[in-house]
Design a protein around this motif. Structure first.
Motif, PDB file in Angstrom:
ATOM      1  N   TYR A 141       6.407   7.555  12.998  1.00 17.81           N
ATOM      2  CA  TYR A 141       6.325   8.792  12.231  1.00 17.81           C
ATOM      3  C   TYR A 141       7.702   9.441  12.095  1.00 17.81           C
ATOM      4  O   TYR A 141       8.050   9.959  11.022  1.00 17.81           O
ATOM      5  N   SER A 142       8.490   9.425  13.160  1.00 21.04           N
ATOM      6  CA  SER A 142       9.815  10.028  13.109  1.00 21.04           C
ATOM      7  C   SER A 142      10.689   9.351  12.056  1.00 21.04           C
ATOM      8  O   SER A 142      11.372  10.019  11.256  1.00 21.04           O
ATOM      9  N   ARG A 143      10.656   8.006  12.018  1.00 22.86           N
ATOM     10  CA  ARG A 143      11.447   7.284  11.028  1.00 22.86           C
ATOM     11  C   ARG A 143      10.907   7.539   9.616  1.00 22.86           C
ATOM     12  O   ARG A 143      11.685   7.755   8.675  1.00 22.86           O
ATOM     13  N   GLY A 144       9.600   7.510   9.446  1.00 23.43           N
ATOM     14  CA  GLY A 144       9.027   7.739   8.127  1.00 23.43           C
ATOM     15  C   GLY A 144       9.286   9.143   7.620  1.00 23.43           C
ATOM     16  O   GLY A 144       9.582   9.340   6.430  1.00 23.43           O
ATOM     17  N   GLN A 145       9.195  10.129   8.498  1.00 19.29           N
ATOM     18  CA  GLN A 145       9.445  11.510   8.087  1.00 19.29           C
ATOM     19  C   GLN A 145      10.897  11.705   7.684  1.00 19.29           C
ATOM     20  O   GLN A 145      11.195  12.369   6.674  1.00 19.29           O
ATOM     21  N   ARG A 146      11.815  11.116   8.437  1.00 18.87           N
ATOM     22  CA  ARG A 146      13.232  11.252   8.101  1.00 18.87           C
ATOM     23  C   ARG A 146      13.526  10.629   6.740  1.00 18.87           C
ATOM     24  O   ARG A 146      14.268  11.203   5.919  1.00 18.87           O
ATOM     25  N   PHE A 147      12.938   9.467   6.477  1.00 19.51           N
ATOM     26  CA  PHE A 147      13.180   8.802   5.198  1.00 19.51           C
ATOM     27  C   PHE A 147      12.567   9.603   4.046  1.00 19.51           C
ATOM     28  O   PHE A 147      13.185   9.738   2.973  1.00 19.51           O
ATOM     29  N   ALA A 148      11.353  10.140   4.242  1.00 16.26           N
ATOM     30  CA  ALA A 148      10.709  10.920   3.186  1.00 16.26           C
ATOM     31  C   ALA A 148      11.509  12.175   2.861  1.00 16.26           C
ATOM     32  O   ALA A 148      11.646  12.552   1.689  1.00 16.26           O
ATOM     33  N   LEU A 149      12.059  12.822   3.873  1.00 15.39           N
ATOM     34  CA  LEU A 149      12.866  14.021   3.625  1.00 15.39           C
ATOM     35  C   LEU A 149      14.166  13.689   2.913  1.00 15.39           C
ATOM     36  O   LEU A 149      14.653  14.459   2.083  1.00 15.39           O
ATOM     37  N   GLN A 150      14.741  12.512   3.210  1.00 14.10           N
ATOM     38  CA  GLN A 150      15.947  12.090   2.506  1.00 14.10           C
ATOM     39  C   GLN A 150      15.670  11.870   1.025  1.00 14.10           C
ATOM     40  O   GLN A 150      16.488  12.202   0.169  1.00 14.10           O
ATOM     41  N   LEU A 151      14.503  11.317   0.718  1.00 18.38           N
ATOM     42  CA  LEU A 151      14.135  11.101  -0.680  1.00 18.38           C
ATOM     43  C   LEU A 151      13.964  12.423  -1.419  1.00 18.38           C
ATOM     44  O   LEU A 151      14.309  12.537  -2.597  1.00 18.38           O
ATOM     45  N   GLN A 152      13.402  13.415  -0.729  1.00 15.77           N
ATOM     46  CA  GLN A 152      13.173  14.699  -1.379  1.00 15.77           C
ATOM     47  C   GLN A 152      14.479  15.468  -1.600  1.00 15.77           C
ATOM     48  O   GLN A 152      14.624  16.183  -2.591  1.00 15.77           O
ATOM     49  N   VAL A 153      15.411  15.298  -0.688  1.00 18.35           N
ATOM     50  CA  VAL A 153      16.675  16.018  -0.811  1.00 18.35           C
ATOM     51  C   VAL A 153      17.571  15.372  -1.850  1.00 18.35           C
ATOM     52  O   VAL A 153      18.185  16.035  -2.684  1.00 18.35           O
ATOM     53  N   GLY A 154      17.669  14.017  -1.842  1.00 21.43           N
ATOM     54  CA  GLY A 154      18.539  13.313  -2.772  1.00 21.43           C
ATOM     55  C   GLY A 154      17.828  12.993  -4.066  1.00 21.43           C
ATOM     56  O   GLY A 154      16.624  13.177  -4.228  1.00 21.43           O
ATOM     57  N   SER A 155      18.585  12.507  -5.024  1.00 21.10           N
ATOM     58  CA  SER A 155      18.021  12.119  -6.317  1.00 21.10           C
ATOM     59  C   SER A 155      17.740  10.634  -6.316  1.00 21.10           C
ATOM     60  O   SER A 155      18.473   9.844  -5.725  1.00 21.10           O
ATOM     61  N   ALA A 156      16.695  10.243  -7.013  1.00 17.62           N
ATOM     62  CA  ALA A 156      16.272   8.839  -7.036  1.00 17.62           C
ATOM     63  C   ALA A 156      16.774   8.159  -8.308  1.00 17.62           C
ATOM     64  O   ALA A 156      16.012   7.668  -9.127  1.00 17.62           O
ATOM     65  N   SER A 157      18.062   8.166  -8.560  1.00 17.44           N
ATOM     66  CA  SER A 157      18.632   7.545  -9.743  1.00 17.44           C
ATOM     67  C   SER A 157      18.669   6.028  -9.570  1.00 17.44           C
ATOM     68  O   SER A 157      18.581   5.506  -8.460  1.00 17.44           O
TER      69      SER A 157
END
Length: 483
Positions: free
Chosen positions: A191-207
């Protein structure tokens, strides 16, 4: 706990329970008799298995339901005591002292974890005090692995909250060598790894330009999570292999060195002895030869809905308070944070975006702990011997203590004094303590000294902790059933 178990052990006659109780070999001396009188209540029920394993190793097949970290620790510590004492006396004394230390360290780890997750110092402190009066307290003091497991688990959770992933992984790994439910703790890493990755996606742009970098992050995340989960599962897997070699290999003649009273016990009870010639145990021919699940199924009839019988109603009544408390905690969290729960806590809330996340029990950081406690509660209620549910949850999850502290802090005016955390309900704090001058800083003592003034809800919570703590001591130390 140590004093009361000695009193109960002296005053109340033992119940003649049909439990594992190997014969005592060798003539006990006067010091052995004294230790048995003072600490004998700590060696009942499953403690007999741990003490026997520490002394004799995994001689009987059903001993393999108990993982090796705690008995190995007892065996190492027993070497410091005088050789004039019988092995059981040295092991019993080692267990009492080791668990006293580990339970105190576990309370300190729970306090640190509470400060990191709840962000409320007084609420975390109150939860640690409640842990010290836990209904599972007798198992924290007895020769059980609960104290070692809860110390390792809470410490690992705390280190993970601080970002110390590798240290946390090591502690989780050790915890899975103490109790089998330590395997579930791998979910905290995932969960810790998945949450960190999900938050990175929300903060950055998915170009499109960042897609290759994103795939690298996904692969790195998956590999690190798989490595950590494999490390956490390693002690349990190695122990299953050890049991396979010990009980599924051809006869090694080990039984020839076993004292005759123990062999007679095996014949009388139908225990399978390691190293004996004859037919292999059925689990040896399974595709995945896991002795742990076989023992739970064969020796103790553990399985889905197997305990749902009319004659087990008293045991379900015994587990009812902790079941209600755990269910209430889950419902309170879900009803307070419906969107956060539906998104599995992977979506940044508005308060987090503003840099002011909600604190306390209902804060977003507690989500994974609520899920963990609810999963253990459901599994224990439907698949285990339900009477062990109180100690199972009390030694595995911080939620029971956090939620009880949350209720006391929110609804008990005696705790609304200067220096306490602001209750989320918006109720005003009292500028002066209603207990008057000289009120002790220990919040539980404050409530007990003002028993007539506290609310019915506070009396119910404290009554549950104190009554079940005392009931557990009496039932366990005198060999009564329903423990």
């Amino acid at each position: 706990s140590l004093v009361l178990q000695a009193v109960f052990n002296l005053l109340l006659p033992d119940h003649s329970a049909d439990a594992f109780s190997p014969p005592r070999l060798g003539a006990p001396g006067p010091w052995d008799a004294l230790l048995e009188r003072l600490l004998g209540g700590l060696g009942r029920w499953d403690a007999e298995h741990f003490l026997f394993i520490a002394e004799r190793g995994y001689l009987f097949e059903h001993n393999c339901a108990f993982l090796p970290l705690f008995p190995l620790s007892l065996r190492a510590l027993a070497c410091v005591w005088p050789p004039q004492l019988q092995p059981r006396s040295r092991l019993l004394l080692s267990a009492a002292l080791l668990n006293a230390l580990l339970s105190a360290l576990a309370a300190a780890a729970l306090y640190g974890l509470g400060r990191a997750v709840l962000r409320r110092r007084r609420e975390a402190f109150l939860a640690a005090l409640l842990f010290s009066l836990s209904p599972a307290g007798v198992f924290m003091a007895a020769a059980y692995s609960e104290s070692m497991f809860v110390f390792l688990a809470f410490s690992a959770m705390w280190q993970l909250e601080k970002g110390q992933s590798w240290l946390s992984g090591l502690l989780f790994c050790l915890a899975s060598g103490a109790r089998a439910n330590g395997l579930v703790n791998a979910g905290f890493f995932l969960y810790s790894r998945g949450q960190r990755f999900a938050l990175q996606l929300q903060v950055g742009s998915a170009s499109l330009r960042k897609l290759p970098l994103m795939w690298k992050q996904v692969l790195s995340l998956a590999s690190s999570a798989a490595l950590m989960c494999a490390g956490i599962s390693l002690p349990f897997a190695l122990f299953q292999y050890f049991a396979y070699v010990r009980f599924c290999s051809p006869g090694t003649g080990l039984a020839r060195s076993v004292p005759e009273p123990l062999l007679q016990l095996a014949r009388d009870k139908g225990y399978r002895v390691a190293g004996m010639d004859g037919a292999k145990p059925p689990w040896c021919s399974h595709r995945f030869p896991v002795v742990y699940s076989y023992i739970q199924d064969t020796y103790w009839n553990v399985g889905f809905l197997r305990y749902f019988e009319l004659r087990q109603i008293p045991n379900f009544l015994l587990a009812l308070p902790v079941t209600l408390l755990g269910s209430w905690a889950a419902w309170t969290y879900v009803s307070t944070n419906p969107r956060h729960c539906l998104t599995l806590g992977l979506e940044r809330s508005k308060s987090e975006e503003k840099g002011k996340p909600r604190d306390g029990f209902c804060g977003p950081a507690a989500f994974v702990y609520v899920v963990h406690a609810t999963a253990l509660l459901a599994f224990g209620f439907f698949c285990m011997h339900v009477q062990v549910l109180t100690r199972f949850l009390g030694s595995s999850s911080p939620i029971l203590y956090w939620f009880s502290a949350h209720l006391l802090q929110e609804h008990e005016p005696l705790l609304w004094s200067t220096g306490t955390d602001n209750p989320t309900s918006g109720k005003p704090l009292l500028r002066k303590s209603p207990c008057g001058k000289g009120t002790p800083d220990n919040l539980v003592v404050r409530l007990l000294l003002n028993w007539r003034l506290i609310t019915p809800l506070s009396k119910s919570i404290l009554g549950f902790f104190l009554c079940y703590w005392l009931l557990g001591l009496i039932l366990h130390c005198n060999f009564f059933p329903w423990t």
